[in-house]
Motif scaffolding. Structure first.
Motif, mmCIF file in Angstrom:
data_model
loop_
_atom_site.group_PDB
_atom_site.id
_atom_site.type_symbol
_atom_site.label_atom_id
_atom_site.label_comp_id
_atom_site.label_asym_id
_atom_site.label_seq_id
_atom_site.Cartn_x
_atom_site.Cartn_y
_atom_site.Cartn_z
ATOM 1 N N ARG A 49 61.913 -60.882 -106.847
ATOM 2 C CA ARG A 49 61.384 -61.871 -105.947
ATOM 3 C C ARG A 49 62.399 -63.031 -105.522
ATOM 4 N NH1 ARG A 49 56.199 -65.062 -106.306
ATOM 5 N NH2 ARG A 49 55.486 -63.952 -108.156
ATOM 6 N N MET A 50 63.296 -63.292 -106.220
ATOM 7 C CA MET A 50 64.347 -64.323 -105.438
ATOM 8 C C MET A 50 65.030 -63.632 -104.316
ATOM 9 S SD MET A 50 64.487 -67.133 -107.062
ATOM 10 C CE MET A 50 66.091 -67.751 -106.732
ATOM 11 N N LEU A 51 65.365 -62.273 -104.215
ATOM 12 C CA LEU A 51 66.031 -61.596 -103.331
ATOM 13 C C LEU A 51 65.136 -61.845 -102.028
ATOM 14 C CD1 LEU A 51 67.807 -58.627 -104.651
ATOM 15 C CD2 LEU A 51 68.731 -60.453 -103.481
ATOM 16 N N ALA A 52 63.833 -61.418 -102.252
ATOM 17 C CA ALA A 52 62.801 -61.451 -101.129
ATOM 18 C C ALA A 52 62.556 -62.817 -100.666
ATOM 19 C CB ALA A 52 61.278 -60.958 -101.675
ATOM 20 N N ALA A 53 62.677 -63.755 -101.442
ATOM 21 C CA ALA A 53 62.468 -65.092 -100.921
ATOM 22 C C ALA A 53 63.926 -65.515 -100.007
ATOM 23 C CB ALA A 53 62.472 -66.192 -102.074
ATOM 24 N N ALA A 54 65.144 -65.050 -100.624
ATOM 25 C CA ALA A 54 66.215 -65.331 -99.693
ATOM 26 C C ALA A 54 66.365 -64.575 -98.460
ATOM 27 C CB ALA A 54 67.290 -64.850 -100.585
ATOM 28 N N ALA A 55 65.555 -63.370 -98.483
ATOM 29 C CA ALA A 55 65.491 -62.748 -97.353
ATOM 30 C C ALA A 55 64.244 -63.149 -96.243
ATOM 31 C CB ALA A 55 65.364 -61.261 -97.476
ATOM 32 N N ASN A 56 63.473 -64.004 -96.760
ATOM 33 C CA ASN A 56 62.254 -64.622 -96.109
ATOM 34 C C ASN A 56 61.239 -63.137 -95.737
ATOM 35 O OD1 ASN A 56 60.604 -66.493 -94.795
ATOM 36 N ND2 ASN A 56 61.304 -65.696 -92.889
ATOM 37 N N LEU A 73 55.654 -55.994 -100.393
ATOM 38 C CA LEU A 73 56.693 -56.624 -99.627
ATOM 39 C C LEU A 73 56.236 -56.648 -98.167
ATOM 40 C CD1 LEU A 73 59.841 -55.824 -101.571
ATOM 41 C CD2 LEU A 73 58.360 -57.565 -102.129
ATOM 42 N N GLY A 74 55.974 -57.735 -97.568
ATOM 43 C CA GLY A 74 55.741 -57.803 -96.133
ATOM 44 C C GLY A 74 56.726 -58.629 -95.447
ATOM 45 N N THR A 182 70.372 -56.285 -101.264
ATOM 46 C CA THR A 182 70.681 -57.721 -100.725
ATOM 47 C C THR A 182 69.750 -58.180 -99.959
ATOM 48 O OG1 THR A 182 71.864 -57.004 -98.818
ATOM 49 C CG2 THR A 182 73.270 -57.126 -100.833
ATOM 50 N N ALA A 183 69.983 -59.546 -99.494
ATOM 51 C CA ALA A 183 68.790 -60.064 -98.490
ATOM 52 C C ALA A 183 68.972 -58.967 -97.177
ATOM 53 C CB ALA A 183 69.091 -61.456 -98.064
ATOM 54 N N ASP A 184 69.935 -58.817 -96.835
ATOM 55 C CA ASP A 184 70.318 -57.876 -95.586
ATOM 56 C C ASP A 184 69.638 -56.468 -95.715
ATOM 57 O OD1 ASP A 184 71.495 -59.747 -94.166
ATOM 58 O OD2 ASP A 184 73.342 -59.175 -94.814
ATOM 59 N N THR A 185 70.005 -55.771 -96.805
ATOM 60 C CA THR A 185 69.500 -54.244 -97.008
ATOM 61 C C THR A 185 68.088 -54.416 -97.270
ATOM 62 O OG1 THR A 185 70.022 -54.295 -99.253
ATOM 63 C CG2 THR A 185 71.704 -53.697 -97.857
ATOM 64 N N LEU A 186 67.594 -55.357 -97.988
ATOM 65 C CA LEU A 186 65.851 -55.495 -98.118
ATOM 66 C C LEU A 186 65.221 -55.352 -96.844
ATOM 67 C CD1 LEU A 186 63.883 -55.876 -100.147
ATOM 68 C CD2 LEU A 186 63.808 -57.990 -99.866
ATOM 69 N N HIS A 187 65.830 -56.137 -95.794
ATOM 70 C CA HIS A 187 65.056 -55.876 -94.333
ATOM 71 C C HIS A 187 65.145 -54.419 -93.805
ATOM 72 C CE1 HIS A 187 64.413 -59.958 -92.931
ATOM 73 N NE2 HIS A 187 65.159 -60.283 -93.969
ATOM 74 N N ASP A 188 66.393 -53.557 -94.116
ATOM 75 C CA ASP A 188 66.823 -52.129 -93.712
ATOM 76 C C ASP A 188 65.657 -51.392 -94.112
ATOM 77 O OD1 ASP A 188 68.815 -53.072 -92.523
ATOM 78 O OD2 ASP A 188 70.226 -52.459 -94.026
ATOM 79 N N LEU A 189 65.062 -51.616 -95.283
ATOM 80 C CA LEU A 189 63.825 -50.844 -96.190
ATOM 81 C C LEU A 189 62.400 -50.787 -95.185
ATOM 82 C CD1 LEU A 189 64.522 -51.367 -99.819
ATOM 83 C CD2 LEU A 189 65.588 -49.947 -98.200
ATOM 84 N N PHE A 190 62.498 -51.557 -94.186
ATOM 85 C CA PHE A 190 61.358 -51.955 -93.196
ATOM 86 C C PHE A 190 61.531 -50.810 -92.088
ATOM 87 C CE2 PHE A 190 60.891 -55.534 -95.997
ATOM 88 C CZ PHE A 190 59.630 -55.561 -96.214
ATOM 89 N N SER A 191 62.693 -50.178 -92.034
ATOM 90 C CA SER A 191 62.805 -49.306 -90.866
ATOM 91 C C SER A 191 61.968 -48.176 -90.494
ATOM 92 C CB SER A 191 64.311 -48.463 -91.438
ATOM 93 O OG SER A 191 64.352 -47.417 -90.379
#
Length: 201
Positions: A49-56, A73-74, A182-191
């Motif tokens: 949850r904290m990582l998701a919050a950091a990644a917005n 996660l959205g 990480t916050a960056d790689t969390l975004h990558d999972l929406f590829s």
């Protein structure tokens, strides 16, 4: 009695004997389940949850664990050609990982493995493995400058694996150590690549 340093809010006296804050060995005694598997699992979920919050990234926890998913996660914007894509994740936390040079060997209950394996899903889903120290007192450390959570989380995608027969026992999963969450790689999972793996454009 008010305190001008707190904007008029009554000063909070630390709890403990004679106003002295409780030591760790004192509050642990009155904290049921401290450091047990349930506590560790909850820490792992809040780590995500904290990582998701950091990644917005929007994070919604499932009310009931019926389909092997802890978090949905959205993404708040467009990813590829799709607006507001979502992914799902099953979270596991361990303090005794089997570490190898290029992967973490993790024994996942067959039931949970089968709920992640395969490509017959509408939403991409992932396994998140959180590594936490054996000593729960070292899970977090806070100073006025930062909040530190130990140690790290890694992800794996099992869309290219096949479910196994039977629902008992465990299945060993190799989680790549290069898949640091990480916050960056969390975004990558929406590829779109992961949506393509489950047949969703």
């Amino acid at each position: 009695m008010t305190d001008s340093r707190t904007g008029g809010i009554p000063h909070q006296v630390p709890k403990g004997s004679y106003g002295v804050p409780l030591r760790a060995d004192e509050w642990e005694e009155f904290s049921p389940g401290f450091g047990d598997n349930s506590h560790r699992g909850h820490f792992g979920e809040q780590f995500i949850r904290m990582l998701a919050a950091a990644a917005n990234i929007d994070a919604a926890q499932r009310d009931r664990d019926r389909v092997g998913v802890d978090w949905q996660l959205g993404h708040p914007r467009r990813s590829g050609g799709r607006r507001y894509p979502v992914i799902e994740a099953q979270v596991k936390c361990t303090s005794s990982p089997e570490l190898h040079d290029d992967h973490i060997a993790f024994d996942l209950k067959t039931r949970y493995y089968n709920e992640l394996a395969g490509n017959d899903y509408d939403i991409p889903r992932f396994l998140f493995v959180v590594l936490a120290p054996a000593d729960p007192f070292s899970w977090s450390d806070a100073t006025p400058e930062r909040l530190l959570l130990r140690n790290a989380a890694y992800w794996a995608c099992l869309h290219d694996q096949k479910p196994v027969a039977g629902g008992t026992g465990t299945r060993r999963v190799h989680v790549p150590r290069g898949n640091l969450l990480t916050a960056d790689t969390l975004h990558d999972l929406f590829s779109p690549n992961f949506r393509a793996m489950v047949g969703v454009s």
